[in-house]
Design an enzyme around this catalytic site. Structure first.
Site, PDB file in Angstrom:
ATOM      1  N   ASP A  39      -5.282   4.086 -13.364  1.00 19.80           N
ATOM      2  CA  ASP A  39      -5.606   4.405 -11.969  1.00 19.80           C
ATOM      3  C   ASP A  39      -4.356   4.133 -11.149  1.00 19.80           C
ATOM      4  O   ASP A  39      -3.383   3.561 -11.661  1.00 19.80           O
ATOM      5  CB  ASP A  39      -6.794   3.561 -11.466  1.00 19.80           C
ATOM      6  CG  ASP A  39      -7.680   4.361 -10.503  1.00 19.80           C
ATOM      7  OD1 ASP A  39      -7.140   4.872  -9.506  1.00 19.80           O
ATOM      8  OD2 ASP A  39      -8.882   4.477 -10.750  1.00 19.80           O
ATOM      9  N   HIS A  70      -6.904  10.389  -9.265  1.00 22.29           N
ATOM     10  CA  HIS A  70      -6.642   8.970  -9.529  1.00 22.29           C
ATOM     11  C   HIS A  70      -5.419   8.796 -10.431  1.00 22.29           C
ATOM     12  O   HIS A  70      -5.417   7.936 -11.310  1.00 22.29           O
ATOM     13  CB  HIS A  70      -7.870   8.316 -10.182  1.00 22.29           C
ATOM     14  CG  HIS A  70      -8.962   7.978  -9.208  1.00 22.29           C
ATOM     15  ND1 HIS A  70      -9.018   6.773  -8.543  1.00 22.29           N
ATOM     16  CD2 HIS A  70     -10.033   8.682  -8.795  1.00 22.29           C
ATOM     17  CE1 HIS A  70     -10.092   6.757  -7.759  1.00 22.29           C
ATOM     18  NE2 HIS A  70     -10.723   7.906  -7.887  1.00 22.29           N
ATOM     19  N   GLU A  88     -13.151  12.315  -7.917  1.00 20.14           N
ATOM     20  CA  GLU A  88     -12.446  12.107  -6.655  1.00 20.14           C
ATOM     21  C   GLU A  88     -11.037  12.681  -6.582  1.00 20.14           C
ATOM     22  O   GLU A  88     -10.166  12.104  -5.932  1.00 20.14           O
ATOM     23  CB  GLU A  88     -12.403  10.606  -6.321  1.00 20.14           C
ATOM     24  CG  GLU A  88     -13.780  10.011  -6.130  1.00 20.14           C
ATOM     25  CD  GLU A  88     -13.752   8.553  -5.705  1.00 20.14           C
ATOM     26  OE1 GLU A  88     -14.410   8.233  -4.706  1.00 20.14           O
ATOM     27  OE2 GLU A  88     -13.076   7.735  -6.374  1.00 20.14           O
TER      28      GLU A  88
END
Ligand code: ACM
Ligand code: ZN
Length: 693
Positions: free
Chosen positions: A196, A273, A329
């Protein structure tokens, strides 16, 4: 698969003093699906003859080690003894009559305790291992074992935990410690969030800067880093914070997991990410700039070369059938501007950025499928069309998972409202700073991934359930353990025990005991004995004279936001006070420059002695107290007189707080105007009820 056993109910009732005295302490977690207890005892404190039948190779080593943890005196023998034995045997499925009542008995076991000894039977070594975990829960409690019969197998095949080692790195040893507890609770999947923005955590030989650079940062805490420059530094830089698992460590973890019948599912995030990947290899971002880009460029072949090369190394370490490819996301905002991405879209006939993401996920799926692996991804991978063989992890809610299941895709449920155990588990003021919300043990436990009434054509695709513990605000290992346990125990029981076998009051008693034992062993679980519980005001509806009275909102442009409408126009006089979290459907959230400005019509001129409303403040997500509350009254709705002017200095703080803004006195009025002004901080005002007495 739903099995209900009357005797078990009697046992549970016995706990509450309602049944006959059935001596067996109900000490196995997750609750076994069939258990019948007798009236006699087996004395397990003497030396027992231990035999393994039909167990070979590594499994024999693993099961031998598991017997060492029973706290019993055991001597291995070649042949089963007639008495004083612990006999473990692999048997054909046909030999276990009750097995047919379960959908699958692959992980199931039979545990029989008679006055002569203990027999565990299963069709697989994993089943025997789980039988031993149940025996361990009994034998560590007492060596005088009540005779009984347990036939047990899990409701769901996937019972997992996500551990985030990107936001703050955790060592191999830490992960092993958690696997010890997972195994005792018969949990079988450890999803490792390895990559991440905050740090890449697994050695990749073909792309060394992922660990020599993208794994290190300053400053230490995610919070300071995220709200600061978000820079990475070279490994070895004085003050560099981070770390990663070497391949050797990862292999040790895999071996440890195997010994505990746990599968580690590695997660390599793409295309979103991925800030840290682009920081290390800027050519993989659309703009070639290393900063402020979270999405990989899908137009460039280099991205696929890199991801495939990384995955080659990952599957070489992790034998898991499932490889998690993230998919959540992605910002998707650099792609429309990028020549390479635009060319890809034109060439492939892709009409949206969602389809562009799906192009990548499908291509990666083909790559992994060709190597004998399956992909699993967050529910966003549904958006541009789901890759043909993908399994979906449903996190934003259950909808994504249900849609995927209805389309014939396997699903793991980890909906935010029940499974995101990064929210505080007790009154937020009593807990360390966190991402916000409120998710106590009871709420986690109330989740059912496949409730009664769900169509079987959907529920058949629900593999199971997972707790996700993101670590943005969790710096230390101790804190991480506190967040994980006991809430992940609830996930273990949801995943294993049939809905009819689950009763929170009973589970909680067992969880308290497990927590006590963990504390003795040096773990740092949240001590349930000290639980404060939900916001006292929220426990019972509040009685007051404005209950059910109509409320007019004076500034439609500053209306409550759609996401936090609660019960709409009825909210402020419905008698329901908010819990510790604004996302509970009781707190009403007002966004915009204005504030709260409402008029309650009491219906007739009424004698009034107090008017008050509560607000909450949680600075992280931008929820603030008002800086001023004004209260006015009127008899005719035309002319108002001000009766209160309450100023408040809004101060930024770390912990959530709650405050009542009100007036007390004596007045006659039909209309009450309550006006709360926003401070200089932009964000939400949240109010739950205007209480009038
Ligand atoms: C997620 O929480 N973004 C999967
Ligand atoms: Zn691009």
């Amino acid at each position: 698969m739903r099995i209900y056993h009357l005797l078990s109910l009697t046992l549970v009732l016995g706990l509450f003093g309602l049944g006959e005295c059935l001596a067996q302490p109900n000490s196995i977690t997750p609750a076994p699906n069939i258990e019948v207890w007798g009236q006699e005892y087996f004395d397990a404190s003497q030396r027992l003859s231990l035999t393994f039948t039909g167990v070979e190779g590594d499994d024999l080593i693993y099961l031998r080690r598991a017997t060492e943890e029973l706290g019993l005196s055991l001597k291995e023998a070649k042949r089963p003894a007639k008495s004083n034995y612990l006999a473990l045997s692999i048997v054909p499925l046909e030999d276990i009559a009750e097995a047919s009542t379960f959908e699958s008995f692959n992980e199931g076991y039979l545990l029989d305790i008679t006055p002569r000894g203990i027999a565990i039977k299963a069709t697989t070594p994993q089943g025997l291992y789980y039988g031993l975990q149940s025996l361990k829960a009994l034998s560590l409690n007492s060596k005088q074992l009540t005779t009984g019969h347990i036939c047990d197998a899990p409701r769901f095949e996937y019972r997992g935990i996500l551990i985030d080692i990107s936001r703050h790195f955790r060592t191999k040893e830490f992960l092993m410690r958690q696997m010890d507890i997972m195994a005792e609770l018969k949990m079988n999947r450890l999803h490792l969030h390895l990559t991440d923005a905050a740090g890449w955590r697994i050695e990749v030989e073909s792309y060394p800067r992922l660990t020599s650079f993208a794994a290190w940062r300053m400053p230490d805490t995610w919070k300071e880093w995220w709200y600061g420059e978000r820079g990475h530094v070279e490994m070895g830089t004085p003050g560099a914070y981070g770390g990663y698992l070497t391949k050797e460590e990862a292999r040790e973890l895999v071996a440890y997991a195997e010994e505990h019948y746990i599968t580690i599912i590695p997660e390599i995030e793409m295309p979103g990410h991925s800030d840290e990947v682009i920081v290390a290899y800027p050519e993989l971002g659309c703009s070639h700039k290393p900063k402020n880009q979270g999405d990989l460029c899908i137009g460039k072949e280099a991205t696929f070369e890199m991801m495939q090369s990384i995955l080659d190394e990952i599957i070489e370490i992790f034998p898991s059938e499932y490889i998690h490819i993230g998919g959540d996301e992605a910002g998707k905002n650099t792609w429309p501007e990028c020549e390479d991405c635009r060319r890809r879209m034109a060439e492939e006939g892709l009409e949206s950025v969602d389809e562009l993401q799906s192009y990548m996920i499908e291509r990666i799926e083909r790559y992994l499928n060709a190597r004998g692996r399956q992909i699993i991804g967050w529910d966003e991978i549904l958006e541009g069309g789901l890759a043909p063989n993908a399994t979906v992890m449903s996190w934003r809610g259950e909808e994504g998972g249900l849609a995927a299941a209805a389309a014939g895709h396997k699903v793991v449920m980890s909906p935010h409202a029940y499974c995101y155990i990064d929210a505080p588990q007790d009154a937020p003021y009593s807990q360390p700073e966190s991402i916000g919300g409120y998710l106590p043990l009871e709420k986690v436990y109330s989740y059912d991934p496949a409730p009664e009434g769900m169509d079987k054509s959907v529920s058949d695709y629900i593999l199971g359930v997972q707790a996700n513990l993101w670590a943005e605000f969790i710096v230390t290992d101790d804190h991480y353990e506190t967040m994980l346990w006991p809430r992940a125990m609830a996930i273990a029981e949801i995943g294993w025990s049939n809905a009819e076998r689950r009763l929170f009051a009973d589970f909680r008693l067992r969880a308290v005991k497990i927590v006590d034992r963990m504390l003795e062993r040096g773990y740092k679980p949240f001590d349930l004995k000290n639980e404060i519980g939900n916001r006292p005001e929220s426990l019972e509806p509040v009685e007051h004279i404005a209950l059910g009275k109509s409320v007019t909102y004076l500034y439609p442009s500053f209306y409550y936001g759609p996401k936090y409408a609660a019960a709409g126009d009825a909210t402020l006089t419905d008698g329901l006070r908010g819990t510790w979290t604004y996302a509970d459907g009781r707190w009403q959230g007002f966004l915009g420059r204005g504030g709260v400005d409402v008029v309650i019509d009491m219906g007739e001129v009424t004698h009034i002695e107090s008017i008050a409303a509560d607000f909450m403040q949680i600075c992280g997500p931008g929820v603030f107290m008002p800086c001023l509350v004004e209260i006015f009254i009127s008899e005719d709705g035309q002319e108002y007189s001000k009766i209160a002017d309450i100023e408040h200095e809004v101060v930024i703080d770390e912990l959530p707080s709650f405050k009542s803004f009100g007036w007390q006195g004596s007045a006659e009025a039909r209309y009450i105007r309550y006006k709360a002004h926003r401070s200089k901080y932009t964000g939400f005002l949240f109010v739950d009820e205007i209480v009038v007495r």
